[in-house]
Design an enzyme around this catalytic site. Structure first.
Site, mmCIF file in Angstrom:
data_model
loop_
_atom_site.group_PDB
_atom_site.id
_atom_site.type_symbol
_atom_site.label_atom_id
_atom_site.label_comp_id
_atom_site.label_asym_id
_atom_site.label_seq_id
_atom_site.Cartn_x
_atom_site.Cartn_y
_atom_site.Cartn_z
ATOM 1 C CG ASP A 1 -1.881 1.130 1.246
ATOM 2 O OD1 ASP A 1 -2.547 1.317 0.225
ATOM 3 O OD2 ASP A 1 -1.978 1.832 2.267
ATOM 4 C CG ASP B 1 -10.470 19.244 4.061
ATOM 5 O OD1 ASP B 1 -10.678 18.180 4.671
ATOM 6 O OD2 ASP B 1 -9.811 19.313 3.007
ATOM 7 C CB THR C 1 -18.433 16.640 -2.882
ATOM 8 O OG1 THR C 1 -17.708 16.791 -1.650
ATOM 9 C CG2 THR C 1 -19.901 16.426 -2.579
#
Length: 693
Positions: free
Chosen positions: A311, A348, A385
């Site tokens: 990863d 955010d 979004t």
């Protein structure tokens, strides 16, 4: 982890004690080869005791039989000792873990009220509070807060680590200590089943099961033993015929103790006595590298892994994409961009969003703004979004400020009848090709500029991947980034292949595809979304600083959370397989040599006629002094070689990064040819010593 020397008085004394405890038939039956030796020792002992009670028994070498019985028992004890000393080293590590695990109190939250209870009373899904100075009472996940944690109790590393809610660094381990701040933890393990509890059980050997390779080798050893039992059982008939043909009395035929001694020397007792020690020491060597393996099979599989999936975030890179710079669009002032970037990031809560606010504040001096005058409505970031922002009204004029991915902002601008400049798009593509992540800032229907997010590749990892390539392991980077960003980071890190825009199901499918092609796949990950892939892979290495789900899914846990540790894991796996193969080769070569050492010596009197030695004496190339000494020397050598090889079984055969054929040829020369020559030298020396007495 505490590092224990091989020669440790306490471990040696416990191993000696364990060697006698393992004489229990229930323990011996787990090792069929040594069980056969034990049965032979019992029968020989009974014959020795029975004959000592009889008078005038001809050709009864009571002293000889006694010595055979003694050395057969020593052979069993040495085999038990090798396993006990390997287990003892693991138990010593377990004791150091137990010493670190103290009886702590937990501040449990029940209906908003705090109560102090013993940590042992905690159950899964309980909620507890931990502050600076507290010991975390059990394994859990942080659901609120952030703190600095000292994990030296399990990792041995004194440097503190940051644990926080809402990400892949939210897992905490019982027994570690909070150094600063406050956090609320949801318990994920019941008492007695915590990470440290499982570690203790594993290193103590309580959960160790034989691996498929061990089972296959055990079946081979049993098959060889059965063949030799049949062969030895037919010897009295052949000897009887030869004695009759050469005019010798049948009383000189092979006795049962001699046949048992011959059988013990011919069956693969060396590898039979060391097999368990090799497996246990493999887990021990991993522990010293701060890697916990939940099974011996995982270690063996690591030695055969030829495809490795990693990863990207937190494994190849540091995982924190931070705002690096603001790049304004044409005719846009830099301060205007920085101001809009900060406003659009206030809602955010991701690390990236917070880094934008910090960059605007520290580099451009934009402080916290008075939002009350702006009549602001915040638009938080969501995965759907892929953007965040704010709607503000100043003097009755409404503005929409947004920050997000290139695709999300392009759609936002076009939906507002705006224009997405080609220059900005080309710059964003250029950043992506460099391995960076571009975020676009827009106001209403026009672009203000780009936020350059940068994720740094960990130092030295390219060299590590080059080493893996030499081992024949292909590396594949897995990332959710777009193909351009993924390709740039893959090139910088030096991986062989990459899978971009990967979802959890994509990782899982890639592993299945590789396995379908006959590859053994290793996977390294730290997040909850890595859990399915870790569970599917042949070797799943979870980072200790990752989520609880990842640690549960993997069959190994790296306590240092260092992805380059995989090279050491692979080396330990290959070393385990090579050690087992080398000692098996040595053991079988030993058996061949002992066969040619013993049989001619005990057959010298056949077809002797008037001479003391018959025609078969020409095969007695070692010139052993007597048939009895030949048998006894072989039995003594058979026992001593086990004890002499214990250090090699525990330490392992040295692994070198080289072609498999080169390793095979070298080991055949050392352990194959050495296994043939050593018994001739050893048995002859023992025979010479026996002659002195």
């Amino acid at each position: 982890m505490t590092n224990h020397k091989f020669i440790d008085r306490k471990i040696l004394l416990e191993a000696v004690k364990g060697a006698f405890i393992k004489l229990n038939p229930h323990s011996l039956i787990k090792n069929p080869v040594i069980f056969i030796v034990a049965l032979g020792a019992v029968v020989t002992s009974i014959i020795t005791i029975f004959n000592s009670q009889l008078a005038n028994v001809e050709h009864c070498f009571s002293i000889f039989h006694f010595q055979l019985s003694l050395w057969l028992w020593i052979t069993v004890l040495f085999a038990n000792f090798s396993e006990s000393i390997a287990e003892g080293r693991g138990k010593a590590q377990a004791e150091s873990l137990k010493a670190n695990r103290s009886q702590t109190k937990a501040r449990k939250l029940t209906d908003g009220k705090e109560e102090m209870i013993a940590a042992s009373l905690l159950k899964k899904d309980d909620i507890v509070i931990c502050e600076a100075g507290d010991t975390i009472p059990s394994d859990g996940e942080i659901i609120e807060g952030i703190a600095s944690v000292d994990e030296s109790a399990i990792t041995g590393e004194s440097a503190p680590v940051i644990r926080e809610s809402g990400g892949d660094r939210n897992a905490v381990t019982g027994g570690t200590k909070v150094l600063s701040d406050r956090m609320i933890i949801k318990i994920t393990s019941d008492a007695g089943n915590t990470f440290i509890d499982r570690m203790i059980s594993l290193v103590e050997g309580a959960q160790r099961k034989k691996t498929p390779n061990e089972i296959a080798l055990t079946i081979l050893l049993i098959s060889l033993s059965v063949i030799f039992i049949i062969a030895v059982a037919t010897l009295p008939a052949f000897f009887g015929y030869s004695l009759k043909a050469s005019g010798l009395p049948l009383s000189q035929n092979l006795t049962l103790p001699v046949l048992i001694a011959l059988l013990v020397c011919l069956i693969p007792t060396t590898i039979g006595g060391l097999l368990s020690a090799i497996g246990i020491s493999g887990m021990d060597r991993l522990m010293k590298r701060n890697v916990i393996a939940t099974s011996g099979h995982a270690i063996e599989a690591a030695g055969d892994v030829d495809v490795l999936l990693l990863d990207k975030t937190g494994t190849i890179t540091f995982g924190n994409r931070m705002a690096h710079e603001f790049i304004p669009a044409e005719n846009i002032d830099l301060i205007t961009l920085a101001n809009a970037a900060q406003l659009s990031s206030l809602s955010d809560e991701t690390p990236e969003g917070r880094s934008v606010v910090v960059l605007a504040k520290e580099k451009y001096g934009i402080r916290k703004q008075d939002l009350t005058k702006m009549d602001a409505d915040f638009v938080p970031f969501t995965a759907q979004t892929r953007m965040s922002g704010v709607d503000i009204r100043i003097s009755g004029k409404r503005k929409q400020i947004r920050k997000g991915s290139v695709e999300a902002i392009r759609s936002f601008i076009l939906n507002n009848n705006g224009y997405f400049p080609k220059q900005t798009e080309e710059k964003a593509k250029e950043l992506a090709q460099m391995g960076a992540t571009p975020l676009i800032v827009a106001e209403d229907n026009h672009v203000l500029g780009i936020i350059h997010l940068k994720d740094t590749v960990k130092g030295g990892i390219k060299q590590r991947f080059a080493q893996l390539r030499k081992m024949g392991i292909r590396t594949v980077m897995i990332t959710g980034d777009n193909p351009l960003t993924a390709a740039a980071i893959a090139a910088e890190a030096g991986v062989d292949d990459f899978l971009a825009e990967a979802k959890p199901e994509d990782k899982l499918q890639r592993i299945r595809d590789e396995q379908a092609k006959g590859h053994l796949v290793g996977m390294i990950g730290d997040g909850t979304n890595d859990a399915p892939a870790l569970a599917q892979s042949d070797v799943g290495i979870a980072m200790n600083n990752g989520t609880q789900a990842a640690r549960e899914a993997g069959n190994m846990v790296d306590l240092d959370s260092n992805p380059t540790k995989l090279i050491e894991v692979v080396e330990v796996g290959k070393q385990l397989l090579m050690t087992r193969g080398a000692l098996t080769t040595f053991s079988i070569a030993n058996d061949v040599a002992k066969y040619f050492a013993i049989i001619p010596a005990i057959a010298v009197s056949l077809y002797a006629g008037t001479s003391e030695n018959g025609v078969l004496s020409v095969l007695n190339i070692m010139k052993l002094s007597s048939p009895e000494n030949a048998v006894l020397s072989a039995v003594i050598f058979n026992a001593l070689i086990i004890i002499l090889l214990i250090p090699l079984a525990l330490k392992g055969v040295k692994y070198r990064t080289e072609p498999v054929t080169t390793s095979l040829i070298r080991n055949l020369l050392i352990y194959g040819l050495g296994g043939l020559i050593t018994p001739f030298i050893g048995i002859k020396l023992i025979d010479m010593i026996l002659q002195l007495f």
